[in-house]
Design an enzyme around this catalytic site. Structure first.
Site, PDB file in Angstrom:
ATOM      1  N   TYR A 158       0.469  -1.091   0.024  1.00 29.94           N
ATOM      2  CA  TYR A 158      -0.197   0.597  -0.383  1.00 29.94           C
ATOM      3  C   TYR A 158       0.856   1.170  -0.182  1.00 29.94           C
ATOM      4  O   TYR A 158       2.176   1.541   0.394  1.00 29.94           O
ATOM      5  CB  TYR A 158      -0.568  -0.084   0.616  1.00 29.94           C
ATOM      6  CG  TYR A 158      -0.253   0.517   2.802  1.00 29.94           C
ATOM      7  CD1 TYR A 158       0.759  -1.009   2.956  1.00 29.94           C
ATOM      8  CD2 TYR A 158      -0.716   1.843   3.429  1.00 29.94           C
ATOM      9  CE1 TYR A 158       1.132  -0.495   4.387  1.00 29.94           C
ATOM     10  CE2 TYR A 158       0.131   1.654   3.769  1.00 29.94           C
ATOM     11  CZ  TYR A 158       0.131   1.356   5.065  1.00 29.94           C
ATOM     12  OH  TYR A 158       1.423   1.462   6.094  1.00 29.94           O
ATOM     13  N   LYS A 186       6.400  -2.360   1.582  1.00 29.41           N
ATOM     14  CA  LYS A 186       5.603  -1.709   2.577  1.00 29.41           C
ATOM     15  C   LYS A 186       4.018  -2.138   2.352  1.00 29.41           C
ATOM     16  O   LYS A 186       2.995  -2.086   1.857  1.00 29.41           O
ATOM     17  CB  LYS A 186       4.696  -0.038   1.832  1.00 29.41           C
ATOM     18  CG  LYS A 186       4.282   0.675   3.685  1.00 29.41           C
ATOM     19  CD  LYS A 186       4.685   2.343   2.173  1.00 29.41           C
ATOM     20  CE  LYS A 186       3.264   3.467   2.793  1.00 29.41           C
ATOM     21  NZ  LYS A 186       3.706   3.263   4.751  1.00 29.41           N
ATOM     22  N   GLU A 191      12.601   3.105  14.279  1.00 27.54           N
ATOM     23  CA  GLU A 191      11.489   3.339  13.765  1.00 27.54           C
ATOM     24  C   GLU A 191      10.017   3.625  14.596  1.00 27.54           C
ATOM     25  O   GLU A 191       9.663   2.930  15.685  1.00 27.54           O
ATOM     26  CB  GLU A 191      10.676   3.722  12.014  1.00 27.54           C
ATOM     27  CG  GLU A 191      10.145   2.731  11.881  1.00 27.54           C
ATOM     28  CD  GLU A 191       9.881   1.540  10.149  1.00 27.54           C
ATOM     29  OE1 GLU A 191       9.994   2.949   9.545  1.00 27.54           O
ATOM     30  OE2 GLU A 191       9.913   0.639   9.957  1.00 27.54           O
ATOM     31  N   LEU A 225      11.000   1.361   6.408  1.00 25.17           N
ATOM     32  CA  LEU A 225      10.511   1.830   5.867  1.00 25.17           C
ATOM     33  C   LEU A 225      11.397   3.310   5.088  1.00 25.17           C
ATOM     34  O   LEU A 225      11.833   4.029   5.877  1.00 25.17           O
ATOM     35  CB  LEU A 225       9.152   1.774   5.987  1.00 25.17           C
ATOM     36  CG  LEU A 225       8.212   2.137   4.782  1.00 25.17           C
ATOM     37  CD1 LEU A 225       8.274   1.569   3.813  1.00 25.17           C
ATOM     38  CD2 LEU A 225       7.100   3.443   4.791  1.00 25.17           C
TER      39      LEU A 225
HETATM   40  N1  PDD Z   1       3.064   5.067   7.377  1.00 20.97           N
HETATM   41  N2  PDD Z   1       7.270   3.910   8.697  1.00 20.97           N
HETATM   42  C1  PDD Z   1       6.668   3.242   8.658  1.00 20.97           C
HETATM   43  C2  PDD Z   1       6.781   2.154   9.605  1.00 20.97           C
HETATM   44  C3  PDD Z   1       4.746   3.329   7.788  1.00 20.97           C
HETATM   45  O1  PDD Z   1       3.894   2.628   8.191  1.00 20.97           O
HETATM   46  C4  PDD Z   1       5.394   4.502   7.551  1.00 20.97           C
HETATM   47  C5  PDD Z   1       3.929   5.376   7.048  1.00 20.97           C
HETATM   48  C6  PDD Z   1       6.491   5.533   7.400  1.00 20.97           C
HETATM   49  C7  PDD Z   1       6.638   7.156   6.594  1.00 20.97           C
HETATM   50  O2  PDD Z   1       6.848   6.937   5.104  1.00 20.97           O
HETATM   51  P1  PDD Z   1       6.585   8.066   4.205  1.00 20.97           P
HETATM   52  O3  PDD Z   1       7.025   8.823   5.101  1.00 20.97           O
HETATM   53  O4  PDD Z   1       7.200   7.566   3.156  1.00 20.97           O
HETATM   54  O5  PDD Z   1       4.530   8.954   4.981  1.00 20.97           O
HETATM   55  C8  PDD Z   1       7.804   5.106   8.444  1.00 20.97           C
HETATM   56  C9  PDD Z   1       1.661   5.828   6.462  1.00 20.97           C
HETATM   57  C10 PDD Z   1       1.707   6.884   6.615  1.00 20.97           C
HETATM   58  C11 PDD Z   1       0.748   4.550   6.912  1.00 20.97           C
HETATM   59  O6  PDD Z   1       0.968   3.851   7.604  1.00 20.97           O
HETATM   60  O7  PDD Z   1      -0.532   5.210   6.903  1.00 20.97           O
END
Ligand code: PDD
Length: 284
Positions: free
Chosen positions: A33, A147, A179, A204
């Protein structure tokens, strides 16, 4: 008000959206996703999200359900149909529906589901008060760079944080923070160095992380991409998280240790301001 969502070629009211019980996303978490944020009705850093999606699909040997251009058209159409000015568009691709088997099906057609979430990202109270996190054990699998929709471990981490009265969890593996439950974690040392874990399969590869590191560099701030421990975080001057749904959000409390004087620090606040400025200017 019911949303219009997209499911495999159709735009339908959310109550009418249907997906097969044999969809491998549902049965096996066999899906990936992305979440792109929406500002002023436009997509923020969407090309980078699409590039990461492509990488996730390739890593899992999964096909595209449509072309990249068609996917962007669908993004714009769900935003238009739901009249979203600020929020996020979520989309998920799964390997599709096939009789339950651990072996990948040969001829399943990938499923694509997309929906919007209208919500404030810029003008939120937490940006002024800061947020609190607790550290919890990172029990996720070892390909966190992909992801996938397998979000039970981060969901449990977030529930543990909520039960402890905190806003979110930072995940810890072998003594080091990986993270946040759904965001990248940063600390700022007493001498003003921004520290965040380096890219690997352990985290991620955040799109917001990358943009914020670029801004930090442009601002002449010192950045170290390396692992840090919870103890180092307790002694930090500031901390923050980054994600498409929070942008840059200051962290003021870690495991009940208050950072600085308990309010968002100057560097995290400045990075938030600069990121929002850039996101607004570049959204398309
Ligand atoms: N989550 N690390 C994890 C485990 C994440 O699920 C996310 C993003 C990030 C940040 O990535 P980005 O800057 O590309 O959004 C880091 C999304 C927002 C979610 O699951 O809703």
């Amino acid at each position: 008000m019911s949303r219009i969502v997209y499911v495999n070629g159709e735009y339908v009211p959310e109550e009418e959206a249907k997906i097969s019980v044999f969809d491998r996303g549902f049965l096996m978490g066999d899906g990936v996703y992305e979440v792109s944020s929406i500002l002023d009705g436009k997509l923020v850093d969407n090309d980078a999200h699409l590039a990461r999606l492509e990488r996730s699909l390739n890593e899992l040997n999964m096909g595209w359900p449509c072309t990249k251009e068609e996917l962007v058209d669908i993004q714009r159409e769900v935003i238009r149909r739901n009249d979203v000015e600020e929020g996020a568009v979520y989309w998920q691709i799964t390997r599709g529906a096939a009789d339950r088997d651990f072996v990948f099906p040969k001829d399943a057609k990938p499923s694509l589901v997309m929906f919007t979430q209208a919500r404030k990202i810029v003008d939120v109270p937490a940006a002024k008060t800061g947020m609190s996190v607790i550290t919890v054990q990172d029990i996720r699998w070892h390909r966190r760079d992909i992801k996938t929709v397998q979000l039970l471990a981060p969901s449990l981490a977030k529930m543990e944080a909520k039960a402890a009265g905190a806003d979110d969890a930072w995940l810890v593996e072998d003594g080091y923070v990986t993270e946040g439950s759904s965001n990248n974690a940063f600390i700022i040392t007493q001498d003003g160095t921004i520290v965040t874990r380096k890219l690997s399969n352990d985290i991620l590869h955040g799109i917001t992380r990358r943009a914020v590191l670029k801004i930090a560099e442009q601002e002449g701030l010192k950045v170290e991409e390396r692992s840090f421990t919870p103890d180092e975080a307790y002694d930090a001057a500031e901390a923050f998280i980054t994600s498409a749904s929070a942008f840059v959000m200051p962290v003021v409390k870690i495991d009940n240790r208050i950072l600085g004087n308990g309010v968002p620090g100057p560097i995290a606040s400045k990075l938030r301001e600069l990121y929002i400025e850039m996101a607004k200017a570049e959204a398309k």
